[in-house]
Motif scaffolding. Sequence first.
Motif, PDB file in Angstrom:
ATOM      1  N   LEU A   1       8.508  27.540 -70.103  1.00 33.99           N
ATOM      2  CA  LEU A   1       7.820  26.584 -70.959  1.00 33.99           C
ATOM      3  C   LEU A   1       6.792  25.816 -70.143  1.00 33.99           C
ATOM      4  N   PRO A   2       5.906  25.051 -70.798  1.00 34.60           N
ATOM      5  CA  PRO A   2       4.990  24.187 -70.046  1.00 34.60           C
ATOM      6  C   PRO A   2       5.774  23.260 -69.121  1.00 34.60           C
ATOM      7  N   ASP A   3       5.052  22.576 -68.236  1.00 30.51           N
ATOM      8  CA  ASP A   3       5.698  21.769 -67.202  1.00 30.51           C
ATOM      9  C   ASP A   3       6.719  20.803 -67.785  1.00 30.51           C
ATOM     10  N   LEU A   4       7.801  20.609 -67.028  1.00 28.24           N
ATOM     11  CA  LEU A   4       8.845  19.661 -67.407  1.00 28.24           C
ATOM     12  C   LEU A   4       8.226  18.269 -67.548  1.00 28.24           C
ATOM     13  N   PRO A   5       8.550  17.552 -68.631  1.00 27.90           N
ATOM     14  CA  PRO A   5       7.955  16.227 -68.824  1.00 27.90           C
ATOM     15  C   PRO A   5       8.301  15.272 -67.681  1.00 27.90           C
ATOM     16  N   SER A   6       7.407  14.333 -67.427  1.00 25.73           N
ATOM     17  CA  SER A   6       7.659  13.308 -66.411  1.00 25.73           C
ATOM     18  C   SER A   6       8.711  12.336 -66.925  1.00 25.73           C
ATOM     19  N   PRO A   7       9.374  11.599 -66.022  1.00 28.03           N
ATOM     20  CA  PRO A   7      10.339  10.587 -66.488  1.00 28.03           C
ATOM     21  C   PRO A   7       9.720   9.595 -67.469  1.00 28.03           C
ATOM     22  N   PHE A   8       8.445   9.212 -67.226  1.00 26.22           N
ATOM     23  CA  PHE A   8       7.794   8.295 -68.167  1.00 26.22           C
ATOM     24  C   PHE A   8       7.669   8.930 -69.549  1.00 26.22           C
ATOM     25  N   ALA A   9       7.265  10.215 -69.598  1.00 28.81           N
ATOM     26  CA  ALA A   9       7.117  10.891 -70.884  1.00 28.81           C
ATOM     27  C   ALA A   9       8.460  11.021 -71.590  1.00 28.81           C
ATOM     28  N   ILE A  10       9.510  11.240 -70.828  1.00 27.23           N
ATOM     29  CA  ILE A  10      10.838  11.333 -71.437  1.00 27.23           C
ATOM     30  C   ILE A  10      11.225  10.006 -72.070  1.00 27.23           C
ATOM     31  N   ARG A  11      11.009   8.905 -71.339  1.00 25.71           N
ATOM     32  CA  ARG A  11      11.354   7.586 -71.890  1.00 25.71           C
ATOM     33  C   ARG A  11      10.503   7.253 -73.107  1.00 25.71           C
ATOM     34  N   ALA A  12       9.203   7.590 -73.032  1.00 26.69           N
ATOM     35  CA  ALA A  12       8.339   7.337 -74.184  1.00 26.69           C
ATOM     36  C   ALA A  12       8.772   8.174 -75.382  1.00 26.69           C
ATOM     37  N   GLY A  13       9.196   9.405 -75.125  1.00 25.68           N
ATOM     38  CA  GLY A  13       9.653  10.271 -76.200  1.00 25.68           C
ATOM     39  C   GLY A  13      10.873   9.735 -76.903  1.00 25.68           C
ATOM     40  N   ILE A  14      11.763   9.089 -76.155  1.00 23.97           N
ATOM     41  CA  ILE A  14      12.942   8.490 -76.791  1.00 23.97           C
ATOM     42  C   ILE A  14      12.517   7.442 -77.811  1.00 23.97           C
ATOM     43  N   LEU A  15      11.532   6.633 -77.437  1.00 24.49           N
ATOM     44  CA  LEU A  15      11.075   5.596 -78.367  1.00 24.49           C
ATOM     45  C   LEU A  15      10.330   6.181 -79.560  1.00 24.49           C
ATOM     46  N   LEU A  16       9.441   7.152 -79.300  1.00 23.58           N
ATOM     47  CA  LEU A  16       8.584   7.667 -80.362  1.00 23.58           C
ATOM     48  C   LEU A  16       9.305   8.645 -81.285  1.00 23.58           C
ATOM     49  N   ARG A  17      10.157   9.503 -80.712  1.00 24.91           N
ATOM     50  CA  ARG A  17      10.771  10.570 -81.506  1.00 24.91           C
ATOM     51  C   ARG A  17      12.202  10.262 -81.936  1.00 24.91           C
ATOM     52  N   GLN A  18      12.893   9.428 -81.171  1.00 28.98           N
ATOM     53  CA  GLN A  18      14.312   9.243 -81.445  1.00 28.98           C
ATOM     54  C   GLN A  18      14.637   7.927 -82.143  1.00 28.98           C
ATOM     55  N   ALA A  19      14.000   6.840 -81.742  1.00 25.41           N
ATOM     56  CA  ALA A  19      14.335   5.545 -82.317  1.00 25.41           C
ATOM     57  C   ALA A  19      14.173   5.478 -83.837  1.00 25.41           C
ATOM     58  N   PRO A  20      13.151   6.150 -84.447  1.00 25.68           N
ATOM     59  CA  PRO A  20      13.010   6.040 -85.900  1.00 25.68           C
ATOM     60  C   PRO A  20      14.225   6.498 -86.701  1.00 25.68           C
ATOM     61  N   ALA A  21      15.085   7.327 -86.116  1.00 22.87           N
ATOM     62  CA  ALA A  21      16.263   7.809 -86.850  1.00 22.87           C
ATOM     63  C   ALA A  21      17.219   6.687 -87.201  1.00 22.87           C
ATOM     64  N   ASN A  22      17.112   5.538 -86.540  1.00 19.36           N
ATOM     65  CA  ASN A  22      17.956   4.403 -86.894  1.00 19.36           C
ATOM     66  C   ASN A  22      17.665   3.915 -88.307  1.00 19.36           C
ATOM     67  N   LEU A  23      16.384   3.967 -88.688  1.00 18.08           N
ATOM     68  CA  LEU A  23      15.994   3.515 -90.026  1.00 18.08           C
ATOM     69  C   LEU A  23      15.859   4.661 -91.008  1.00 18.08           C
ATOM     70  N   LEU A  24      15.451   5.842 -90.512  1.00 11.88           N
ATOM     71  CA  LEU A  24      15.220   6.990 -91.379  1.00 11.88           C
ATOM     72  C   LEU A  24      15.869   8.213 -90.735  1.00 11.88           C
ATOM     73  N   PRO A  25      17.155   8.447 -91.001  1.00 13.96           N
ATOM     74  CA  PRO A  25      17.850   9.553 -90.331  1.00 13.96           C
ATOM     75  C   PRO A  25      17.168  10.905 -90.493  1.00 13.96           C
TER      76      PRO A  25
END
Length: 389
Positions: free
Chosen positions: A50-74
């Motif tokens: 796959l393309p390059d492994l995401p950086s730690p910053f990108a991983i943390r940002a991804g948690i906020l952008l892709r994962q946090a919304p499930a709290n309000l909209l599963p």
Amino acid sequence: MRIAVVDFHSLANDSRVLRTAEALHRAGHQVLLVGYGPAPAGVSYRVALLPDLPSPFAIRAGILLRQAPANLLPASAHLLYWLHEGRRAARRILRGFRPEAVHANDWTTLPLALDAKARFGARIVYDSHEMAIAEYEHSLKWRLAALAHVRRIEGRGIRAADAVITVSPGIAEALAEAYPGLPRPAVIRNVPDAPLAPFRPVGERIGVLFHGLMRSNRGLEAILDSLPRWRDEFRLTLRGPAAPAYRAALEARAAALGVAHRVRFEPAVAPHEVVPRAAEADIGLCILPDSSRHNRFALPNKLFEYLAAGLAVVTSPLPDMAEIVTRHGCGALAADDAEAIARTVNGFDRPALDRMKRQALVAAEALSWNREREVLTALYDRLSRAPAP
């Protein structure tokens, strides 16, 4: 069977995934290993990077952008999952390969397996390396930002899986409890596929080793805090990858404690070097705080690697690790506490360590990869004979 083995870690460094792919290939299956580079060297099955492994910053940002919304909209969990380019690339690869089965390593690969099941009728084998919904439950930030997303993704995928496997009896029981109606997962332990090291008696210096990923919640702070109390003949090695800031914090801690001269920090070694290099030590540490169900039921790679290397082991008094240590008489137990660790280490004399080191090799022989591999290949034999859904 055409089997896609999918993993979102660096393939060359994921020992469990490499053992799985090799075992299935040797069993006669057509294997495609999909994940991040570098590619494993010298393998005879196909590998798609796959393309390059995401950086730690990108991983943390991804948690906020892709994962946090499930709290309000599963329902957002599965939609936002595909915003990640690596996952879309993996989906394209799987659609080109048209697998008959997807070996989904960890919860992050389950939507890919579901896509292949919907399109091609692929069987799903979910390999839960960790207890996903409890992996970071000690962290309030993770519970608030990620737990709902993880639970939604894993819940849908695990219920659609044709088989579920995991790494310890405790996690198997916990998954069956977390998802009512789920048959108890099969257990395939993280046993190395490596020759056992020859017995080596303890020398003048007694080497104590922690190897593996270095990060918080792995007992490293307590280990360092215990070091000033160790007898003079003990020396500590910390070997493995670490975020630069975390490693610097550990080094500063050792210096502040006045033990920098007694501890070595070393980089990770290649998977085939893990057991031979571990055999240079005498004691292996696997001390986890009882801070989550994930830790409580852990059976980490390092425990079995220490046994194969012929090390006496010191583990937390957590049920699955403690059962192996006490049954085989190959070490001792110590809580995640500096005083307890020091008391345990100082309680070893050379005859006791030599006895435990011999017992570690006996335990490693009983807990061999050959036995675990039979569970894996038998599972796929049953799937290949079962009628198509």
